[in-house]
Design a protein around this motif. Structure first.
Motif, PDB file in Angstrom:
ATOM      1  N   GLN A 184      16.910  15.549  21.039  1.00  0.00           N
ATOM      2  CA  GLN A 184      16.378  16.883  20.806  1.00  0.00           C
ATOM      3  C   GLN A 184      17.479  17.942  20.827  1.00  0.00           C
ATOM      4  O   GLN A 184      17.392  18.949  20.107  1.00  0.00           O
ATOM      5  CB  GLN A 184      15.310  17.213  21.855  1.00  0.00           C
ATOM      6  N   SER A 185      18.512  17.724  21.628  1.00  0.00           N
ATOM      7  CA  SER A 185      19.644  18.655  21.662  1.00  0.00           C
ATOM      8  C   SER A 185      20.385  18.649  20.339  1.00  0.00           C
ATOM      9  O   SER A 185      20.804  19.702  19.834  1.00  0.00           O
ATOM     10  CB  SER A 185      20.584  18.291  22.804  1.00  0.00           C
ATOM     11  N   ASP A 186      20.547  17.475  19.761  1.00  0.00           N
ATOM     12  CA  ASP A 186      21.193  17.365  18.457  1.00  0.00           C
ATOM     13  C   ASP A 186      20.401  18.134  17.400  1.00  0.00           C
ATOM     14  O   ASP A 186      20.967  18.887  16.595  1.00  0.00           O
ATOM     15  CB  ASP A 186      21.319  15.893  18.080  1.00  0.00           C
ATOM     16  N   ALA A 187      19.072  17.949  17.420  1.00  0.00           N
ATOM     17  CA  ALA A 187      18.225  18.637  16.436  1.00  0.00           C
ATOM     18  C   ALA A 187      18.258  20.147  16.634  1.00  0.00           C
ATOM     19  O   ALA A 187      18.340  20.915  15.663  1.00  0.00           O
ATOM     20  CB  ALA A 187      16.794  18.112  16.539  1.00  0.00           C
ATOM     21  N   ALA A 188      18.187  20.607  17.882  1.00  0.00           N
ATOM     22  CA  ALA A 188      18.205  22.049  18.149  1.00  0.00           C
ATOM     23  C   ALA A 188      19.546  22.665  17.761  1.00  0.00           C
ATOM     24  O   ALA A 188      19.594  23.773  17.214  1.00  0.00           O
ATOM     25  CB  ALA A 188      17.912  22.301  19.627  1.00  0.00           C
ATOM     26  N   LEU A 189      20.630  21.949  18.028  1.00  0.00           N
ATOM     27  CA  LEU A 189      21.957  22.464  17.685  1.00  0.00           C
ATOM     28  C   LEU A 189      22.122  22.594  16.181  1.00  0.00           C
ATOM     29  O   LEU A 189      22.672  23.588  15.688  1.00  0.00           O
ATOM     30  CB  LEU A 189      23.026  21.536  18.268  1.00  0.00           C
ATOM     31  N   ARG A 190      21.642  21.606  15.435  1.00  0.00           N
ATOM     32  CA  ARG A 190      21.707  21.694  13.970  1.00  0.00           C
ATOM     33  C   ARG A 190      20.873  22.866  13.451  1.00  0.00           C
ATOM     34  O   ARG A 190      21.278  23.564  12.513  1.00  0.00           O
ATOM     35  CB  ARG A 190      21.223  20.385  13.351  1.00  0.00           C
ATOM     36  N   ASP A 219      21.770  32.036  23.872  1.00  0.00           N
ATOM     37  CA  ASP A 219      20.384  32.349  24.233  1.00  0.00           C
ATOM     38  C   ASP A 219      19.412  31.720  23.229  1.00  0.00           C
ATOM     39  O   ASP A 219      18.365  31.178  23.621  1.00  0.00           O
ATOM     40  CB  ASP A 219      20.176  33.861  24.274  1.00  0.00           C
ATOM     41  N   GLN A 220      19.755  31.790  21.939  1.00  0.00           N
ATOM     42  CA  GLN A 220      18.912  31.171  20.918  1.00  0.00           C
ATOM     43  C   GLN A 220      18.865  29.655  21.099  1.00  0.00           C
ATOM     44  O   GLN A 220      17.791  29.028  20.987  1.00  0.00           O
ATOM     45  CB  GLN A 220      19.458  31.510  19.524  1.00  0.00           C
ATOM     46  N   LEU A 221      20.009  29.060  21.403  1.00  0.00           N
ATOM     47  CA  LEU A 221      20.071  27.613  21.600  1.00  0.00           C
ATOM     48  C   LEU A 221      19.234  27.196  22.804  1.00  0.00           C
ATOM     49  O   LEU A 221      18.487  26.208  22.748  1.00  0.00           O
ATOM     50  CB  LEU A 221      21.525  27.188  21.783  1.00  0.00           C
ATOM     51  N   GLU A 222      19.336  27.946  23.884  1.00  0.00           N
ATOM     52  CA  GLU A 222      18.556  27.627  25.081  1.00  0.00           C
ATOM     53  C   GLU A 222      17.062  27.744  24.815  1.00  0.00           C
ATOM     54  O   GLU A 222      16.266  26.922  25.299  1.00  0.00           O
ATOM     55  CB  GLU A 222      18.979  28.561  26.218  1.00  0.00           C
ATOM     56  N   GLU A 227      11.847  24.887  23.979  1.00  0.00           N
ATOM     57  CA  GLU A 227      10.648  24.600  23.186  1.00  0.00           C
ATOM     58  C   GLU A 227      10.523  23.102  22.904  1.00  0.00           C
ATOM     59  O   GLU A 227       9.420  22.538  22.959  1.00  0.00           O
ATOM     60  CB  GLU A 227      10.697  25.373  21.875  1.00  0.00           C
ATOM     61  N   ARG A 228      11.634  22.457  22.595  1.00  0.00           N
ATOM     62  CA  ARG A 228      11.601  21.041  22.248  1.00  0.00           C
ATOM     63  C   ARG A 228      11.415  20.133  23.464  1.00  0.00           C
ATOM     64  O   ARG A 228      10.814  19.055  23.356  1.00  0.00           O
ATOM     65  CB  ARG A 228      12.894  20.656  21.517  1.00  0.00           C
ATOM     66  N   LEU A 229      11.934  20.540  24.618  1.00  0.00           N
ATOM     67  CA  LEU A 229      11.892  19.690  25.807  1.00  0.00           C
ATOM     68  C   LEU A 229      10.688  19.970  26.689  1.00  0.00           C
ATOM     69  O   LEU A 229      10.488  19.287  27.693  1.00  0.00           O
ATOM     70  CB  LEU A 229      13.178  19.875  26.621  1.00  0.00           C
ATOM     71  N   MET A 231       7.571  19.409  26.201  1.00  0.00           N
ATOM     72  CA  MET A 231       6.603  18.320  26.215  1.00  0.00           C
ATOM     73  C   MET A 231       6.980  17.211  27.191  1.00  0.00           C
ATOM     74  O   MET A 231       6.133  16.408  27.596  1.00  0.00           O
ATOM     75  CB  MET A 231       6.466  17.727  24.813  1.00  0.00           C
ATOM     76  N   ALA A 232       8.257  17.169  27.604  1.00  0.00           N
ATOM     77  CA  ALA A 232       8.701  16.168  28.565  1.00  0.00           C
ATOM     78  C   ALA A 232       8.817  16.741  29.969  1.00  0.00           C
ATOM     79  O   ALA A 232       9.297  16.063  30.880  1.00  0.00           O
ATOM     80  CB  ALA A 232      10.055  15.583  28.140  1.00  0.00           C
ATOM     81  N   GLY A 233       8.390  17.988  30.161  1.00  0.00           N
ATOM     82  CA  GLY A 233       8.451  18.593  31.481  1.00  0.00           C
ATOM     83  C   GLY A 233       9.867  18.848  31.950  1.00  0.00           C
ATOM     84  O   GLY A 233      10.143  18.825  33.155  1.00  0.00           O
ATOM     85  N   ILE A 234      10.776  19.117  31.019  1.00  0.00           N
ATOM     86  CA  ILE A 234      12.195  19.290  31.343  1.00  0.00           C
ATOM     87  C   ILE A 234      12.561  20.765  31.283  1.00  0.00           C
ATOM     88  O   ILE A 234      12.196  21.469  30.342  1.00  0.00           O
ATOM     89  CB  ILE A 234      13.071  18.474  30.383  1.00  0.00           C
ATOM     90  N   GLU A 235      13.284  21.219  32.287  1.00  0.00           N
ATOM     91  CA  GLU A 235      13.759  22.601  32.356  1.00  0.00           C
ATOM     92  C   GLU A 235      15.216  22.660  31.909  1.00  0.00           C
ATOM     93  O   GLU A 235      16.041  21.865  32.368  1.00  0.00           O
ATOM     94  CB  GLU A 235      13.640  23.132  33.782  1.00  0.00           C
ATOM     95  N   VAL A 236      15.533  23.584  31.023  1.00  0.00           N
ATOM     96  CA  VAL A 236      16.910  23.802  30.580  1.00  0.00           C
ATOM     97  C   VAL A 236      17.551  24.796  31.543  1.00  0.00           C
ATOM     98  O   VAL A 236      17.230  25.986  31.539  1.00  0.00           O
ATOM     99  CB  VAL A 236      16.961  24.332  29.137  1.00  0.00           C
ATOM    100  N   VAL A 237      18.465  24.315  32.382  1.00  0.00           N
ATOM    101  CA  VAL A 237      19.150  25.180  33.343  1.00  0.00           C
ATOM    102  C   VAL A 237      20.198  26.028  32.640  1.00  0.00           C
ATOM    103  O   VAL A 237      20.308  27.225  32.860  1.00  0.00           O
ATOM    104  CB  VAL A 237      19.790  24.340  34.466  1.00  0.00           C
ATOM    105  N   GLU A 238      20.970  25.399  31.761  1.00  0.00           N
ATOM    106  CA  GLU A 238      22.003  26.119  31.017  1.00  0.00           C
ATOM    107  C   GLU A 238      22.292  25.359  29.733  1.00  0.00           C
ATOM    108  O   GLU A 238      22.311  24.123  29.718  1.00  0.00           O
ATOM    109  CB  GLU A 238      23.292  26.251  31.838  1.00  0.00           C
TER     110      GLU A 238
END
Length: 326
Positions: A184-190, A219-222, A227-229, A231-238
């Motif tokens: 998901q990080s790869d997709a968001a970065l692209r 900020d946009q990347l975060e 949004e993508r993570l 559904m897996a209950g994951i928090e983006v810290v940075e």
């Protein structure tokens, strides 16, 4: 998501040390009963002793140790019963299926990937991400993302023999989450890289660029990652871009363009300063009445001063022994 998801376990639980002592005591009493039954020839006592040992051994399965920032998800014959978050040594129903999950922060240092920016230029971009499972979203991390109960890895050693290694369930579950985050990080970065130009030279006036507006882009990347993570209950810290460069096939051309832009910018500053200095010189000569110059002589003086001030090399003085016109 189910209404009863992400609830705290409210079922029976006990101190692990107390239940361990009780199990050991039950085993000791059962062994004593079996030995006594053999001596006095009482079959029923021996059977009860065997049952006691079996019960004690089964009860030991319910023991679990929970470290800080770790949790257990309890499932009773396929039915979700809640999350266990309390640290320490505990005992629960041994027929519960216990799924381990870590709430500790993890890093993802993604290798740079090649994407096209908004202008179609191929660039290399990478990111670093700090993420963790939310304590209130453990249900999603365990049941929304599939993970095998055991992962079997087959390798060959130097002698050609096959080595088989088995990874436990908690490691494969966290590995599944890590793999989900990486994809998901790869997709968001692209997605983010394709929405912006590489630098201000390519972007339209007033638009953000990847190189010049790092904070806004991060900020946009975060936001996209969250949004993508979710559904897996994951928090983006940075989340931030840690590598940004033109792709190798156009890097040399873009470097020459940047050099040309730098030269043009420097020349503009030099000319601006030279004009200011020439104007000051003419004004000072006229104000102090050092010499009276007509328009033709002013033009010649301006031309000579601009050549001297804007030249890359040192000027060679020429002594004029005649008049100003020769």
């Amino acid at each position: 998501m189910e209404q009863n998801s992400n609830i705290e376990y409210k079922g029976f639980k006990a101190n692990g040390f107390l239940m361990l002592f009780a199990a050991i005591a039950l085993i000791a009493v059962s062994i004593w009963g079996i030995v006594h039954a053999v001596n006095v020839d009482k079959g029923l006592t021996a059977i009860l002793g065997g049952i006691g040992i079996l019960v004690a051994l089964i009860s030991l399965i319910g023991l679990m140790v929970i470290e800080p920032n770790q949790a257990r998800v309890l499932v009773f014959f396929g039915k979700y019963r809640g999350n266990f978050l309390k640290e320490g040594f505990w005992w629960v129903n041994p027929f519960m299926s216990v799924k381990k999950i870590s709430l500790r922060a993890r890093n993802l240092n993604a290798e740079p990937i090649k994407v096209n920016d908004k202008m179609g230029n191929p660039i290399m971009i990478g990111l670093v991400l700090v993420w963790k499972v939310k304590a209130e979203e453990i249900y999603k991390a365990v049941f929304n993302i599939d993970a095998p109960k055991q992962a079997t890895t087959t390798t060959k050693n130097a002698n050609g023999q096959v080595d088989v290694s088995v990874t436990n369930a908690s490691e494969t579950r966290m590995d599944a989450l890590a793999n989900f985050v990486a994809v998901q990080s790869d997709a968001a970065l692209r997605q983010v890289a394709g929405n912006y130009a590489y630098d201000n030279n390519s972007a339209n006036e007033g638009e953000l660029s990847l190189r010049s507006n790092a904070d806004e882009i991060n900020d946009q990347l975060e936001m996209k990652l969250s949004e993508r993570l979710e559904m897996a209950g994951i928090e983006v810290v940075e989340a931030r871009i840690n590598y940004l460069a033109y792709a190798p096939e156009i890097a040399a051309v873009m470097l020459r363009r940047q050099q040309a832009d730098a030269i043009i910018s420097a020349r503009e500053k030099i000319v601006e300063g030279a004009v200011s200095m020439v104007k000051m010189a003419i004004d000072q000569l006229a104000e102090n009445e050092v010499v009276e110059l007509d328009e033709e002589r002013k033009a010649a003086m301006v031309s000579n001063l601009l050549v001297v001030l804007c030249s890359d090399e040192s000027a060679q003085p020429v002594v004029n022994a005649g008049t100003l016109h020769h």
